[in-house]
Each structure stands twice: as C-alpha cells, then as structure tokens.
Design an enzyme around this catalytic site. Structure first.
Site, PDB file in Angstrom:
ATOM      1  N   SER A   1       0.893  -1.113  -0.059  1.00  0.00           N
ATOM      2  CA  SER A   1      -0.058  -0.105   0.057  1.00  0.00           C
ATOM      3  C   SER A   1       0.851   1.131  -0.193  1.00  0.00           C
ATOM      4  O   SER A   1       1.846   1.389  -0.674  1.00  0.00           O
ATOM      5  CB  SER A   1      -1.025  -0.104   1.165  1.00  0.00           C
ATOM      6  OG  SER A   1      -1.983   0.972   0.984  1.00  0.00           O
TER       7      SER A   1
ATOM      8  N   ASP B   1      -9.123  -3.394  -5.697  1.00  0.00           N
ATOM      9  CA  ASP B   1      -8.796  -4.138  -4.355  1.00  0.00           C
ATOM     10  C   ASP B   1      -9.618  -3.819  -3.218  1.00  0.00           C
ATOM     11  O   ASP B   1      -9.720  -4.216  -2.156  1.00  0.00           O
ATOM     12  CB  ASP B   1      -7.402  -4.396  -3.849  1.00  0.00           C
ATOM     13  CG  ASP B   1      -6.774  -3.005  -3.576  1.00  0.00           C
ATOM     14  OD1 ASP B   1      -7.698  -2.195  -3.190  1.00  0.00           O
ATOM     15  OD2 ASP B   1      -5.728  -2.906  -3.422  1.00  0.00           O
TER      16      ASP B   1
ATOM     17  N   HIS C   1      -7.498  -5.504  -0.376  1.00  0.00           N
ATOM     18  CA  HIS C   1      -6.364  -4.717  -0.183  1.00  0.00           C
ATOM     19  C   HIS C   1      -5.717  -5.070   0.823  1.00  0.00           C
ATOM     20  O   HIS C   1      -4.446  -5.268   0.625  1.00  0.00           O
ATOM     21  CB  HIS C   1      -6.715  -3.235   0.191  1.00  0.00           C
ATOM     22  CG  HIS C   1      -5.695  -2.167   0.382  1.00  0.00           C
ATOM     23  ND1 HIS C   1      -4.962  -1.803  -0.965  1.00  0.00           N
ATOM     24  CD2 HIS C   1      -5.182  -1.514   1.151  1.00  0.00           C
ATOM     25  CE1 HIS C   1      -4.046  -1.130  -0.650  1.00  0.00           C
ATOM     26  NE2 HIS C   1      -4.141  -0.640   0.715  1.00  0.00           N
TER      27      HIS C   1
END
Length: 535
Positions: A182, A391, A416
């Site tokens: 991320s 996601d 995610h």
C-alpha cells in the site's frame, strides 16, 4: 460464493503441507534478506512520556482506544519542517523496534485475543516466510514508521536509510529484497527518487503490493470529508471512533499524498458529485435540485468550504481544523518527487495489484430527495460511490501505473489488506525471492516440493443462480518413494454457507484426485464448483 472455493483450496494446500509435519524447523542460511514495509496505519505506535520514559501503545489498541488516541495522536502540521507534531507536549510518538522491527508490523494489537485476525498486518506473511527458512533478525526484518507523516519527510527517509544499512550488515552484506504494501510503496519510491545511490547500494529487488501509485481517489475523498474506520464488525464499538480518526487525518500529510493524481491520464477521471439545492431564477421561489460534478482540482474548493468550520475539542480547548492548504502544497511537491523517480539500473522491480473488487473511484453526496444545502454539513451525509475494478481501496488503474520498468506486473483477485495472505502472492514471492535450491518452488523445511501446475476459474449467472467453477492442480516432487499410493484415490469435499440478510445461500462441492507417484512426481488435481442462490 468464491470464498467457499477459496476455503476448499486452502484446505487442500494445508493437507499437502502436512505430509512432513514432523520435520524440525529449518533455517536456510543462503537466503537473501527481506525487508517488509507496511502502508498507512500498518505500524504499532507508542507514546513515550518525557518525564518518566514510560511507553504506552496508542496505535493500535482496541479497548480504551479513543481517549488515548485523541490525547496522544492528534497533531498539527508544521509547514516549516513538513512534519505533523503531536498536540501533547509531554509525549512523543515512536515505533517499537522489537524482533528486528517485525513486532511493529505483525499483529497491531498483540493483547487482543478474540477477533485477533482483524488486527493482523504482515502476520500471515511473516509466518509463511519463516516456514520457507527465513530467520528474524538475520534474513527477515520490518520497517515500521509514523504513518501520519509525509512519505518524503527527511526524518523518516533517514531512518529508512539506517534500516537498509542495518539489514545489509546483519545479513552478511547481502543485497536486500524490499516488499512494500500500500502506501509503503510511495515511501519506498520517494526514497528511491531522492536517494537513488543508497537504494541501489543496498537493494536488489523491490516488490510493491497494492501500491496507490496514482492515489486512491474515492477512498481518500470520503476519508477527508467523513473519516474512516480501520476495524469492521463488533470491534468498532471499542475502537477509535470515525470522528476521532477524521480529526487526525485532516492534519496528516500522508493522507493528502494519497489524493487523486490530477495530471495522470485516467481512463475515467474521478469526480466528486454533489446533489445541490439551488434557488430558481424564475422568481417563484421554488428551488431546483441539480447534480454538480467536480474534477480533482476543482473539488479542492468543496473540501475547503465543507471543512471551513471544522473544530475539535482538545483538553478543553477548541482548535480549528480546516482543510489544510499548506499540507496540500507539500503533498503536491511529494507527487512531483514520485513522478520523477527512476529505477536504478541494478534494481529489479515487481508489481502485484489487487483486482475483481468494486473499488471507490468517484464519490457522490446527497440525492434528488435529500440534496446538500450547506457544504459544512457534508460530513453528515453518507457517500455513495461509482466504482471501478481494484482491491476495494486502490483502483487497479492506479496500482498498475508505477511509471517504472517492471520485470512483472501481476493482478491477483483479492482485497487490499487480504492480498498479503493470498496463496498466489506467496507463490510469486517464492519465485522472485529465489527461495529454495535448485527449484524456485522448493520448500527447505520439507523433503518435497508442491509445484502448482494449473489454475482455472470460471463464473456465470443464470436467472437467480450464480455458478463458479475452479480447477487447480499440483505436482508433488519428492525423492521419498513411500510418499505415493499404489493407485489413484478420489476424495470429495463439501462446504455450505447458510443464507442471511448479508449473504446469499451457497454450496460448494469438490473432488480431489491423487495420482500414483511416477519417477518422483505425484499429480494432484482439484475440481470444484459452487452455486449461490440470490433469495
């Protein structure tokens, strides 16, 4: 429905791994070191008392969280340094360094027992990699950081440089494999852009997972206007409130750096839409309801007006927390750093991104019956989203647009954060990290290798039925002649899910065929189908 198929696949893989479960743990001294870098909210943060030196965890903690979070974590941005400073002058925020930095990015609330999975971050990946032969402090390390700060804050980048040097020396001067998740991908890219020489000296491979290279437009827009929740379900009742999180994030440079990249050529440009009540021009006095649409730069005016009266009470004192244009200017320069960053010639880059989930892209507030009359009340409206593939947090288009020369870009269906525990991601990591010799899929803990050979999945809908089928096969390679069977064996597996208000009723059935061993190779094939009924 697909979750039932996933459950079956995981069960079969676990069964295969149990064949040599009595083997003692094995550490492979030949592995190159790995450094794990989390994303936003992915590091444990402690508050250190300046008077007595005591440390108290303030992120993450489930029970008694909100008060300590507001007291110790709320902060104000200092434009002269680019750093956001905690409002509490008696404490400082630090990241615990136990277990070579892994403690801070493993289980974010180690005290939690029930529902512990909700605060896992890199936990499953750490467990998996230790199973491959990695060793904490020798070949496996973590880099936690104060995620409130800018991704190009020099203080954080200096700490990252020290971490790279530490890992390099601890592993016997072996070059490092960096795995980011991320927003950690933005931090790594900022460092690479500003300190390319150091990055090339210590790093051989960088694997970015679910990185929002061009922002997370829908998610961040609603975050700045409404706040966000990091924990779902019953735990929310004990966790940091959405409002408390909102007041923190308004002063966090990292959030502004995750906003939509306005100069990127989006296939479908993200917008902010508002149903507004406007007085008509006919003089009758009847109001019209119109749908207004704002591109990314135009939407900044909406942010400014909606947060113009935003205040928070801190220890009895009212503080103003409007949309911060100083942070916006800082974030713009960060985006310039990210856009200009180049991959050093000696470093290989890999990109894994999430797919197959509806992901917020554009955001709409109000509707024809309940339009937005006053922008300062926007925080009380529930947003609706126009979604794209991704996601669930980062659009696929953003995650793919790394702007670098990648060895591989691979889309993996998944959520995610859940993608960090995806068996397909683990397979790719093993290959790219060259785990095991001589076969890249070899697991040194065991005396065999499970080599995935095929994976096929199909979905279709008819009337009220949704059907999904999957076919996956493995080859078990071993020198042990006793591992096989005299003939083929066929087993059946069934999983069901009762329907409720949230999920439809679903069933999945599978057959598992194990072929006899032939020349050290044993073929295993799984065929499964699931059916759900939309009540």
């Amino acid at each position: 429905m697909s979750l039932l198929l996933e459950e079956i696949i995981r069960s079969v893989e676990a069964l295969l791994k149990l064949r040599n479960r009595n083997q003692k743990p094995y550490v492979d001294p030949n592995l190159d070191p790995v450094l794990l870098v989390p994303g936003i909210a992915g590091s444990i943060l402690n508050a250190v008392d300046h008077e007595n030196g005591n440390e108290e965890r303030v992120w993450v903690r489930i029970f008694g969280a909100d008060h300590e979070f507001r007291t110790k974590m709320w902060s104000r941005f200092d434009p002269s340094t680019g750093k956001t400073i905690s409002l509490d002058p008696k404490t400082s925020i630090v990241v615990p360094q136990d277990r070579a930095g892994l403690h801070a990015i493993d289980v974010l609330d180690p005290d939690m027992i029930v529902g512990r999975e909700s605060v896992y971050y890199f936990h499953e990946m750490i467990v998996e990699m230790i199973g491959w032969g990695f060793e904490e402090g020798k070949t496996l390390f973590g880099f936690g950081y104060d995620f409130r700060q800018s991704n190009r804050l020099q203080e954080t980048l200096d700490e990252f440089a020290k971490k790279l040097e530490t890992v390099y020396k601890a592993s016997g001067e072996k070059k490092i494999n960096v795995i980011s998740h991320s927003m950690g991908g933005l931090l790594v890219k900022c460092f690479m852009g500003l300190h390319s020489d150091i990055f090339e000296k210590y790093v051989q491979n960088w694997i970015a997972i679910a990185a929002p290279f061009r922002g997370a437009p829908g998610y961040i827009t609603s975050t700045l206007l409404n706040g966000m929740s990091f924990v779902n379900g019953w735990e929310q009742n004990f966790f940091v409130s959405k409002w408390s999180m909102h007041q923190l994030l308004i002063e966090c440079p990292s959030i502004y750096e995750l906003m939509c990249c306005p100069y990127f050529k989006w296939e479908l440009p993200p917008v902010l839409e508002l149903w507004r009540e406007k007085e008509s021009n006919d003089g009758v006095g009847i109001s019209d309801v119109v749908l207004e649409s704002y591109r990314s730069l135009e939407s900044l005016e909406v942010f400014t007006k909606s947060l113009s009266n935003n205040t928070a009470d801190y220890c009895g004192e009212s503080i103003d927390l409007p949309f911060n244009w100083k942070i916006m200017e800082w974030a713009h320069k960060t985006k310039q750093v990210l856009a200009s960053a180049k991959l050093p010639p000696q470093v290989k880059f890999y990109n894994i991104y999430g797919t197959n989930l509806e992901t917020p892209h554009s955001v709409c507030y109000g509707n024809e019956k309940m339009p937005v009359k006053d922008l300062t009340n926007l925080r009380y409206f529930q947003p609706t989203y126009i979604c794209v593939d991704g996601d669930g947090t980062v659009p696929m288009e953003s995650a793919m647009a790394d702007g670098l020369e990648a060895v591989a870009r691979v889309g993996v269906p998944g959520e995610h954060r859940g993608i960090l525990n995806d068996h397909r991601v683990f397979r790719m990591l093993r290959k790219w990290l060259n785990v095991g010799e001589p076969d890249p899929f070899y697991n040194p803990i065991n005396d065999y290798v499970i080599l995935p050979t095929t994976f096929e999945m199909e979905k279709y809908q008819e009337n009220r039925l949704e059907v999904a089928s999957v076919k996956e096969s493995w080859d078990i390679i071993s020198d042990d002649n006793n591992i096989g069977t005299a003939g083929s064996t066929v087993s059946s597996i069934s999983v069901s899910q009762p329907g409720n208000d949230q999920n439809p009723r679903a069933e999945a059935h599978a057959t598992l065929t194990v072929q006899p061993q032939n020349d050290g190779r044993q073929h295993v094939e799984l065929n499964a189908v699931s059916v759900s009924v939309d009540a």
